[in-house]
Scaffold this active site. Structure first.
Site, mmCIF file in Angstrom:
data_model
loop_
_atom_site.group_PDB
_atom_site.id
_atom_site.type_symbol
_atom_site.label_atom_id
_atom_site.label_comp_id
_atom_site.label_asym_id
_atom_site.label_seq_id
_atom_site.Cartn_x
_atom_site.Cartn_y
_atom_site.Cartn_z
ATOM 1 N N HIS A 124 41.127 133.422 28.759
ATOM 2 C CA HIS A 124 40.953 132.832 30.095
ATOM 3 C C HIS A 124 40.318 133.912 30.984
ATOM 4 C CE1 HIS A 124 42.344 131.393 34.074
ATOM 5 N NE2 HIS A 124 42.591 130.214 33.515
ATOM 6 N N ASP A 201 48.943 137.625 27.135
ATOM 7 C CA ASP A 201 48.838 136.593 28.162
ATOM 8 C C ASP A 201 49.595 135.373 27.627
ATOM 9 O OD1 ASP A 201 48.171 134.427 29.684
ATOM 10 O OD2 ASP A 201 46.013 134.754 29.650
ATOM 11 N N GLN A 204 50.103 130.110 28.335
ATOM 12 C CA GLN A 204 50.169 128.833 27.610
ATOM 13 C C GLN A 204 51.236 128.834 26.514
ATOM 14 O OE1 GLN A 204 48.895 126.268 28.714
ATOM 15 N NE2 GLN A 204 47.410 127.130 30.132
ATOM 16 N N LYS A 227 53.468 126.475 35.150
ATOM 17 C CA LYS A 227 53.163 125.810 33.873
ATOM 18 C C LYS A 227 54.443 125.540 33.085
ATOM 19 C CE LYS A 227 48.697 128.209 33.495
ATOM 20 N NZ LYS A 227 47.717 127.178 33.855
ATOM 21 N N CYS A 365 38.021 127.727 32.747
ATOM 22 C CA CYS A 365 38.100 129.176 33.011
ATOM 23 C C CYS A 365 37.973 129.978 31.730
ATOM 24 C CB CYS A 365 39.394 129.551 33.740
ATOM 25 S SG CYS A 365 39.554 128.806 35.339
HETATM 26 N N1 PLP Z 1 45.817 132.681 31.093
HETATM 27 C C1 PLP Z 1 45.784 131.480 30.506
HETATM 28 C C2 PLP Z 1 45.731 131.397 29.017
HETATM 29 C C3 PLP Z 1 45.814 130.319 31.292
HETATM 30 O O1 PLP Z 1 45.761 129.126 30.697
HETATM 31 C C4 PLP Z 1 45.881 130.445 32.694
HETATM 32 C C5 PLP Z 1 45.863 129.238 33.550
HETATM 33 O O2 PLP Z 1 45.465 128.170 33.157
HETATM 34 C C6 PLP Z 1 45.928 131.714 33.255
HETATM 35 C C7 PLP Z 1 45.902 132.808 32.427
HETATM 36 C C8 PLP Z 1 46.015 131.913 34.733
HETATM 37 O O3 PLP Z 1 47.243 131.464 35.209
HETATM 38 P P1 PLP Z 1 47.526 131.417 36.783
HETATM 39 O O4 PLP Z 1 46.397 130.651 37.393
HETATM 40 O O5 PLP Z 1 48.829 130.722 36.881
HETATM 41 O O6 PLP Z 1 47.565 132.826 37.280
#
Ligand code: PLP
Length: 407
Positions: A124, A201, A204, A227, A365
């Protein structure tokens, strides 16, 4: 396995699921972007705002003490949930994004020109851009692991990227586009065999998988409450204490100090060193109710239910002419990214919305991943515990109609 009756009971906790979109019963399949929030969390936010709101860590008065206790109880619940050693290792942030920026900026301050960081093509933007900002400041080099046609990481390539200049590896536990569940425990062991720390990270993964930071032996693990059926604007950075102690503060301000003079400032102990300013203490306290919600159902039960829905849907989607599903790894979570023929994802998304089905469209993203797949974007449907097989059928019917219209 959760029974239809149990799912019905769960759904009653989410009044939003009863609303209509385009004059039809809504089917919410954008859970990867954010999941809905149960009444237990909403009620806790309401309760705190109407009975207990006071700023944390600043006062001796009753309300401030109560609020501080609620915040710290939530920290303890999260510590237990991810099996961290101590509450000092649980830092509250605004989300996954801020947590990665914190590590890139603070931990990254030790890296020098020519040092290498390993990422993957399925990241992401939140796990790409903070490292690019660091690269622009310091001259570090980013190395990127590719995927195979199923959407799995090339683990041989990953292992081959380590060398004496490698200082960090940072990758997702679960891809937000492909759904691939990466073998992070083995990948962390590989990195550690080269003395390289790892950030995972978990944005998900945390809503679907049991997270045990000690078993994984990760150096950092990050995730977002929104989430996980929790409030917006709250995230968690888990870090091993030895790293967090060595790291400089990320932001300066109230709460993160021990003593301030104009000449010199000393910093607060962990975790407060990284929590400058007034946090979203109401959200943090209410996040503990989201953890209760998950624990009461059981994360394994949640994952099993979502997995059955995903398999049921994917199998039937493949019967739609010209269907292309991106991410078909055997080990994947309940995310389905797809395209139909040459239809634009946006058009498909709009036609689904007209039938009450809420899916996400676009690059999610993850533009480098879209480039790797040679597509501009996908349509993405993703499941949460409250989704039903009837909803899967509604989605399949709506998708079949949309595909026929756009043919
Ligand atoms: N990393 C992953 C794999 C994500 O799917 C997301 C959000 O969809 C993020 C990071 C960013 O999360 P946040 O917008 O809650 O900071």
């Amino acid at each position: 396995m959760l029974t239809p009756q149990e799912i019905e009971e769960i759904r009653r906790e989410f009044p939003i699921l009863a609303r209509e979109v385009s004059g039809k019963g809504m089917v919410y399949l954008d859970n990867t972007a954010t999941s809905q929030t149960p009444l237990s969390v909403v009620d806790e936010i309401h309760r705190i705002y109407t009975t207990s709101k006071a700023n944390v860590h600043r006062g001796v008065h009753t309300l401030s003490q109560e609020m501080t206790d609620l915040q710290e109880q939530s920290r303890e619940k999260i510590r237990k949930y991810i099996n961290a050693d101590s509450r000092e290792e649980v830092i509250f942030t605004r989300g996954t994004t801020e947590a990665i920026n914190l590590v890139a900026s603070s931990f990254g301050s030790r890296f020098k020109r020519g040092d290498e960081i390993i990422l993957t093509v399925m990241e992401h933007h939140a796990n790409i851009v903070p490292w690019q900002l660091l690269r622009d400041r310091t001259g570090i080099v980013l190395r990127v692991v590719n995927i195979n046609d199923l959407g799995e990481l090339d683990l041989n390539e990953y292992a081959s990227l380590f060398n004496e200049r490698t200082v960090m590896a940072s990758f997702c536990h679960v891809s937000n586009v492909l759904g691939t569940i990466n073998p992070v425990k083995e990948m962390i062991a590989t990195a550690h065999s080269h003395g390289v720390p790892v950030l995972i990270d978990g944005a998900q993964a945390s809503p679907h998988l049991r997270i045990d930071v000690k078993d994984l032996d990760c150096d950092f693990y990050v995730f977002s409450a929104h989430k996980m059926y929790g409030p917006t604007g709250i995230g968690v950075l888990y870090g091993k204490k030895r790293w967090l102690e060595e790291m400089p503060p990320y932001q300066g301000g109230g709460e993160m100090i021990a003593k301030v003079t104009f000449e010199h400032t000393t910093y607060a102990e962990l975790p407060f060193k990284f929590e400058a300013g007034t946090p979203d203490f109401v959200g943090i306290a209410a996040f503990s109710k989201a953890i209760d919600f998950i624990e009461n159902i059981g994360i394994e039960n949640i994952a099993d239910h979502e997995h059955l829905l995903m398999e049921y849907t994917q199998e039937r989607m493949m019967k739609i002419p010209e269907m292309r599903i991106f991410g078909t790894a055997p080990h994947k979570s309940a995310v389905i990214s797809f395209l139909v023929g040459r239809s634009h994802p946006y058009d498909l998304g709009l036609l689904l919305d007209k039938q009450g089905v809420e899916v996400r469209t676009g690059h999610h993203c993850a533009m480098p991943l879209m480039d790797r797949l040679d597509i501009p974007g996908t349509v993405r449907a993703s499941y949460a515990v409250y989704n039903t097989f009837e909803e899967a059928d509604t989605f399949l019917k709506a998708l079949t109609r949309a595909a026929a219209i756009l043919e």
